[in-house]
Design a protein around this motif. Sequence first.
Motif, short mmCIF file in Angstrom:
data_model
loop_
_atom_site.label_atom_id
_atom_site.label_comp_id
_atom_site.label_asym_id
_atom_site.label_seq_id
_atom_site.Cartn_x
_atom_site.Cartn_y
_atom_site.Cartn_z
N ALA A 118 0.81 -1.17 0.06
CA ALA A 118 -0.03 -0.08 0.17
C ALA A 118 0.84 1.43 0.01
CB ALA A 118 -0.91 0.05 1.34
N PHE A 119 1.99 1.19 0.60
CA PHE A 119 2.83 2.60 0.94
C PHE A 119 4.08 2.39 0.37
CE2 PHE A 119 -0.56 2.17 4.27
CZ PHE A 119 -1.14 3.02 4.01
N GLY A 120 4.69 1.17 -0.17
CA GLY A 120 6.13 1.13 -0.46
C GLY A 120 6.75 2.04 -1.35
N ASP A 121 5.79 2.71 -2.10
CA ASP A 121 6.28 3.82 -2.99
C ASP A 121 6.25 5.38 -2.57
OD1 ASP A 121 3.71 3.88 -3.03
OD2 ASP A 121 3.66 3.76 -5.57
N ASP A 122 5.75 5.35 -0.83
CA ASP A 122 5.30 6.85 -0.51
C ASP A 122 6.34 6.97 0.60
OD1 ASP A 122 4.46 9.01 0.47
OD2 ASP A 122 2.33 8.45 -0.18
N PRO A 123 7.35 7.81 0.43
CA PRO A 123 8.42 8.04 1.48
C PRO A 123 7.84 8.56 2.90
CG PRO A 123 8.91 9.50 -0.33
CD PRO A 123 7.85 8.41 -0.88
N ARG A 124 6.46 9.15 2.61
CA ARG A 124 5.94 9.69 3.81
C ARG A 124 5.43 8.74 4.88
NH1 ARG A 124 1.44 13.26 0.75
NH2 ARG A 124 1.30 11.01 -0.10
N PHE A 125 5.58 7.60 4.53
CA PHE A 125 5.09 6.50 5.49
C PHE A 125 6.34 5.56 5.75
CE2 PHE A 125 1.52 7.54 3.32
CZ PHE A 125 0.37 7.67 4.11
N GLU A 126 6.55 5.49 7.18
CA GLU A 126 7.32 4.55 7.60
C GLU A 126 6.90 3.34 8.57
OE1 GLU A 126 10.58 6.81 9.80
OE2 GLU A 126 9.80 8.73 8.97
N ILE A 127 7.34 2.52 8.86
CA ILE A 127 7.15 1.26 9.75
C ILE A 127 8.21 1.30 10.99
CG2 ILE A 127 7.19 -1.13 9.97
CD1 ILE A 127 6.50 -1.57 7.17
N PHE A 128 7.56 1.14 12.05
CA PHE A 128 8.37 1.18 13.48
C PHE A 128 7.90 -0.15 14.02
CE2 PHE A 128 8.36 3.29 17.69
CZ PHE A 128 9.70 2.41 17.75
N LEU A 129 8.81 -1.14 14.04
CA LEU A 129 8.53 -2.35 14.67
C LEU A 129 8.81 -1.99 16.36
CD1 LEU A 129 10.37 -4.61 12.08
CD2 LEU A 129 7.73 -4.15 12.63
N LYS A 130 7.92 -2.03 16.95
CA LYS A 130 8.05 -1.67 18.51
C LYS A 130 7.57 -3.27 19.11
CE LYS A 130 8.78 0.72 22.11
NZ LYS A 130 8.81 -0.55 23.11
N PRO A 131 8.62 -3.67 20.07
CA PRO A 131 8.01 -4.93 20.97
C PRO A 131 7.27 -4.33 21.83
CG PRO A 131 10.57 -4.86 20.49
CD PRO A 131 10.01 -3.49 19.98
N LEU A 132 6.11 -5.10 22.06
CA LEU A 132 5.25 -4.69 23.14
C LEU A 132 5.89 -4.64 24.30
CD1 LEU A 132 2.08 -4.38 23.71
CD2 LEU A 132 2.05 -7.03 24.36
N ALA A 133 5.39 -3.73 25.36
CA ALA A 133 6.49 -3.71 26.59
C ALA A 133 5.51 -3.56 27.65
CB ALA A 133 7.01 -2.39 26.62
N ARG A 134 5.79 -3.79 28.77
CA ARG A 134 4.82 -3.66 30.03
C ARG A 134 4.98 -2.33 30.75
NH1 ARG A 134 6.94 -9.32 31.45
NH2 ARG A 134 5.16 -10.83 30.55
N TYR A 135 3.96 -1.44 30.65
CA TYR A 135 3.94 0.02 30.91
C TYR A 135 3.21 0.34 32.48
CZ TYR A 135 6.73 0.82 26.64
OH TYR A 135 7.50 1.03 25.96
N GLY A 136 2.77 -0.72 33.09
CA GLY A 136 2.07 -0.55 34.20
C GLY A 136 0.43 -0.83 34.11
N GLY A 137 -0.10 -1.23 32.97
CA GLY A 137 -1.38 -1.43 32.70
C GLY A 137 -1.84 -2.70 33.59
#
Lengths: 348, 113
Positions: free
Chosen positions: A194-213
């Motif tokens: 969907a977005f591979g040719d649009d440099p305005r979109f980035e992927i950020f791979l973020k491991p889920l973390a425990r933040y106190g929920g």
Amino acid sequence: MKATEQTLVRALSNSILHLTLMPTEACNFRCTYCYEDFALGKMSPAVVRGVKGLIAARAPSLDELYLAWFGGEPLLALDVVLAVQEHVRELQLAHPGLHDHASMTTNAWRLGPAVFERLVGLGVGQYQISFDGPAAIHDTKRKRIDGKPTFARIWDNVLAMRGVERDFNVILRLHVDRENLDAMFSLVDQIHEAFGDDPRFEIFLKPLARYGGPNDASLPVLETDEDARRLARLHQHAHGRADRARIRGATGSRASTPVRAGPVQATAAAVDKRSPKTCYAAKGNSYVVRSDGRLCKCTVVLDHPSNTVGRLHEDGTVEIDPALARPWMRGLWSGKAGELACPMIGLI
Amino acid sequence: MSDRTFEIRFDKLGNIIIDDVELQNRLKYLLELNGELTLRLKNLPRRFKIILPPLQLCPPRPWPQPIPAPEPLPPNADYCPMTMCDPCGKLRMINDRAHQEQWEGIGGDPGKL
């Protein structure tokens, strides 16, 4: 100037102001891993006047103003966002030397084309939008307050952004855990298509973390060496698919060390090598403005007593207790990477 | 860098006030090193202000307490617009700007009552 010295100068400069604004602390989602309690609602008119007053008072001496819209879900208080952004636009006319940079962390449920174009037009140029996997998995984790699914509408709204011919940036944040890691390969492919040719979109791979929920104990966070290897494979897959798309994310280590590999990240990587990663909470010129006017440093440990360092008043003045604010800034004196990257650790 | 914590405060607009002489000097050195007035490094601020405290203030008050509104100056305000701090008896500045303007106006010495 060495990187740490540049960090020190920028973090103590009175010509820079970072405000993370929480126009509401309510949210229309109930993600299974969320750490917020949603106890506070929309920012009152008095606090909005305080925000505008503070920015107006500082504007003549500011070179850089950073506004980060956060929540809760900030688009539930769209009128507050628009009022402040319009105010900043007016101030810019009077103070051409003021450069503003606005971003928003949103679930994108209400980020339809009309709202998006209006926000971009008012200078909100960077967005962070999260997915928890392909639709079938995402909808079990990132649910509406009534338990209903959210993927389809978020995806449609993000797709619609492509057609807006403006300068903006969207970080698609993918929360990776032990349950969804394998399925993330297909979501990465879907995003690439969907977005591979649009440099305005980035992927950020973020491991889920425990933040106190409340569900921290049962969260399937990545913990083992095998998890790390699987994450590394996902990372490699994302880079392999992305000829031009921009990828952010973690390496094979369990730590969420940002990696900016690949040719499109060359410039950013060069900058990052010079400057240690410095959390906004570690800076002397950065505050979180909660919807009730409290001034905090960190958006994770929102209600910890150490986090509230002052208060914003309706007239735009602030009270900041230096004895409470200084410990958050200790990395500036020590130069220690850990204290700059996350001053919360060891403080509370 | 140092392991010690430098003394800083914040004014009523959140501006950072640096009390610590060592840190003041360090920042001045860093800025002079790069030519503060002609700074060309893209990622550095064009202006960097260090607000120097004109007077020693009281120790921090117990928190939280509202900052008292500036007290009106007496009609014959030909002296420094400061008052005595009740708890510690030391001088306390009511309002930085009023203080400066007052003393600039009458040519007084802001360091003396």
